[in-house]
Scaffold this motif. Structure first.
Motif, mmCIF file in Angstrom:
data_model
loop_
_atom_site.group_PDB
_atom_site.id
_atom_site.type_symbol
_atom_site.label_atom_id
_atom_site.label_comp_id
_atom_site.label_asym_id
_atom_site.label_seq_id
_atom_site.Cartn_x
_atom_site.Cartn_y
_atom_site.Cartn_z
ATOM 1 N N ALA A 119 0.744 -1.114 -0.020
ATOM 2 C CA ALA A 119 0.228 0.087 0.179
ATOM 3 C C ALA A 119 0.695 1.241 -0.143
ATOM 4 O O ALA A 119 2.108 1.096 0.621
ATOM 5 C CB ALA A 119 -0.726 -0.123 1.252
ATOM 6 N N THR A 120 0.398 2.353 -0.755
ATOM 7 C CA THR A 120 0.872 3.795 -0.410
ATOM 8 C C THR A 120 0.357 4.187 0.754
ATOM 9 O O THR A 120 -1.000 4.197 0.899
ATOM 10 C CB THR A 120 0.668 4.405 -1.718
ATOM 11 N N THR A 121 1.219 4.788 1.605
ATOM 12 C CA THR A 121 0.545 5.359 2.897
ATOM 13 C C THR A 121 0.738 6.743 3.014
ATOM 14 O O THR A 121 1.732 7.246 2.684
ATOM 15 C CB THR A 121 1.156 4.770 4.132
ATOM 16 N N ASN A 122 -0.437 7.181 3.764
ATOM 17 C CA ASN A 122 0.124 8.890 3.908
ATOM 18 C C ASN A 122 0.280 9.681 2.786
ATOM 19 O O ASN A 122 1.252 10.468 2.548
ATOM 20 C CB ASN A 122 0.785 9.210 5.006
ATOM 21 N N TYR B 265 -5.430 1.168 -3.334
ATOM 22 C CA TYR B 265 -4.355 0.714 -2.321
ATOM 23 C C TYR B 265 -3.470 1.810 -1.635
ATOM 24 O O TYR B 265 -2.339 1.727 -1.471
ATOM 25 C CB TYR B 265 -3.240 -0.187 -3.128
ATOM 26 N N VAL B 266 -4.287 2.615 -1.069
ATOM 27 C CA VAL B 266 -3.812 3.510 -0.305
ATOM 28 C C VAL B 266 -4.472 3.552 1.138
ATOM 29 O O VAL B 266 -5.532 3.595 1.311
ATOM 30 C CB VAL B 266 -4.240 5.070 -0.775
ATOM 31 N N ASN B 267 -3.500 3.611 1.966
ATOM 32 C CA ASN B 267 -3.751 4.014 3.440
ATOM 33 C C ASN B 267 -3.563 5.122 4.126
ATOM 34 O O ASN B 267 -2.387 5.296 4.287
ATOM 35 C CB ASN B 267 -3.226 2.401 4.174
ATOM 36 N N GLY B 268 -4.271 5.768 4.116
ATOM 37 C CA GLY B 268 -4.178 7.088 4.824
ATOM 38 C C GLY B 268 -3.933 8.140 3.773
ATOM 39 O O GLY B 268 -2.733 8.556 3.390
ATOM 40 N N GLY B 269 -4.983 8.630 2.966
ATOM 41 C CA GLY B 269 -5.104 9.311 1.958
ATOM 42 C C GLY B 269 -5.925 10.608 2.349
ATOM 43 O O GLY B 269 -6.953 10.778 2.952
ATOM 44 N N LEU B 270 -5.452 11.931 1.726
ATOM 45 C CA LEU B 270 -6.136 13.164 1.805
ATOM 46 C C LEU B 270 -6.064 14.002 0.545
ATOM 47 O O LEU B 270 -5.289 14.072 -0.074
ATOM 48 C CB LEU B 270 -5.642 13.928 2.893
ATOM 49 N N LEU B 271 -7.408 14.174 0.007
ATOM 50 C CA LEU B 271 -7.701 15.301 -1.271
ATOM 51 C C LEU B 271 -8.228 16.154 -0.468
ATOM 52 O O LEU B 271 -9.369 16.572 -0.070
ATOM 53 C CB LEU B 271 -8.427 14.657 -2.379
ATOM 54 N N ASP B 272 -7.629 17.684 -0.508
ATOM 55 C CA ASP B 272 -8.046 18.546 0.204
ATOM 56 C C ASP B 272 -7.768 19.767 -0.741
ATOM 57 O O ASP B 272 -6.625 20.250 -1.261
ATOM 58 C CB ASP B 272 -7.395 18.914 1.296
ATOM 59 N N ASN B 273 -8.990 20.579 -1.266
ATOM 60 C CA ASN B 273 -8.970 21.642 -2.060
ATOM 61 C C ASN B 273 -8.293 21.237 -3.401
ATOM 62 O O ASN B 273 -7.544 21.780 -4.038
ATOM 63 C CB ASN B 273 -8.145 22.720 -1.488
ATOM 64 N N CYS C 51 -8.624 0.475 -0.441
ATOM 65 C CA CYS C 51 -8.306 2.030 0.004
ATOM 66 C C CYS C 51 -9.045 2.278 1.233
ATOM 67 O O CYS C 51 -10.110 2.028 1.460
ATOM 68 C CB CYS C 51 -8.665 2.825 -1.121
ATOM 69 N N SER C 52 -8.131 2.758 2.322
ATOM 70 C CA SER C 52 -8.523 2.853 3.738
ATOM 71 C C SER C 52 -8.315 4.368 4.155
ATOM 72 O O SER C 52 -7.149 4.806 3.738
ATOM 73 C CB SER C 52 -8.329 1.766 4.742
ATOM 74 N N ASN C 53 -9.121 4.787 5.146
ATOM 75 C CA ASN C 53 -8.701 6.145 5.723
ATOM 76 C C ASN C 53 -8.462 7.169 4.796
ATOM 77 O O ASN C 53 -7.641 8.022 4.875
ATOM 78 C CB ASN C 53 -7.453 5.911 6.626
#
Length: 198
Positions: A129-132, A152-160, A188-190
């Motif tokens: 997984a890709t993390t953060n 397969y992403v653990n801990g992801g953020l899309l912001d603006n 995909c989690s978090n």
């Protein structure tokens, strides 16, 4: 090639690379086999662009060889795949970060790629997984296939983040909703999405 040489030497101990204002033509992929890399420019005044009719050459950040490594920042510049001028190969993508940790993409404009704007991980059989993985205050525009792929992403953020004018899906993750791909049911989690426009 010059950027790759700097990354190869500098990233042994970590690298902070500033690309000043200007348009720089890419004649090869930008890649690294090490982590602890920060690359930044002067926002819209710094552009890395694929030349006209470049054939199989890509102007993208390709971190496939950095799998398992950590700490990457790409900030305040433009990546231009120049799709309108003969660059339509399926390999023409902007940013590829499979199976890495702690990535921040901030203040980027990724545009005019014939395949994918940003890969957070590969959609089939990644190493791990890709993390953060964070994308913030960025735009992905005029992409031939997918805007952003985040399986397969653990801990992801899309912001603006703004994703517009894509041939297929704007954001491909394991989720449902307008512009979000339902087809690739990958783990995909978090993942948080905040103030995004699609």
């Amino acid at each position: 090639p010059a950027i790759n040489a700097i990354i190869t030497v500098g990233s042994v101990y970590g690298l902070l690379l500033y690309i000043p204002s200007g348009t720089y033509y890419c004649y090869s992929s930008i890649y690294s086999t090490r982590g602890n890399i920060s690359i930044f420019g002067d926002g819209a005044l710094t552009t890395l662009k694929l030349p006209d009719n470049a054939g199989n050459v890509n102007c993208h950040f390709n971190f496939y060889s950095a799998a398992g490594l950590s700490n990457f920042v790409l900030k305040d510049f433009v990546l231009d795949g120049n799709m309108a001028n003969g660059n339509t190969t399926f390999a023409n993508s902007g940013i590829m970060f499979p199976s890495v940790n702690n990535v921040k993409i901030s203040g980027l404009l990724v545009k005019n790629y014939s395949n994918v704007g940003i890969y957070a991980n590969h959609y089939s059989a990644p190493t791990s997984a890709t993390t953060n993985f964070t994308i913030e205050d960025s735009e992905v525009l005029n992409i031939g296939a997918h805007g952003i792929i985040m399986p397969y992403v653990n801990g992801g953020l899309l912001d603006n983040v703004t994703v517009k004018s894509t041939g297929w899906h704007k954001i491909s993750i394991n989720a449902a909703g307008e512009g979000i791909n339902r087809d690739w049911a990958k783990s995909c989690s978090n993942l948080r999405i905040n103030k995004c426009k699609i």
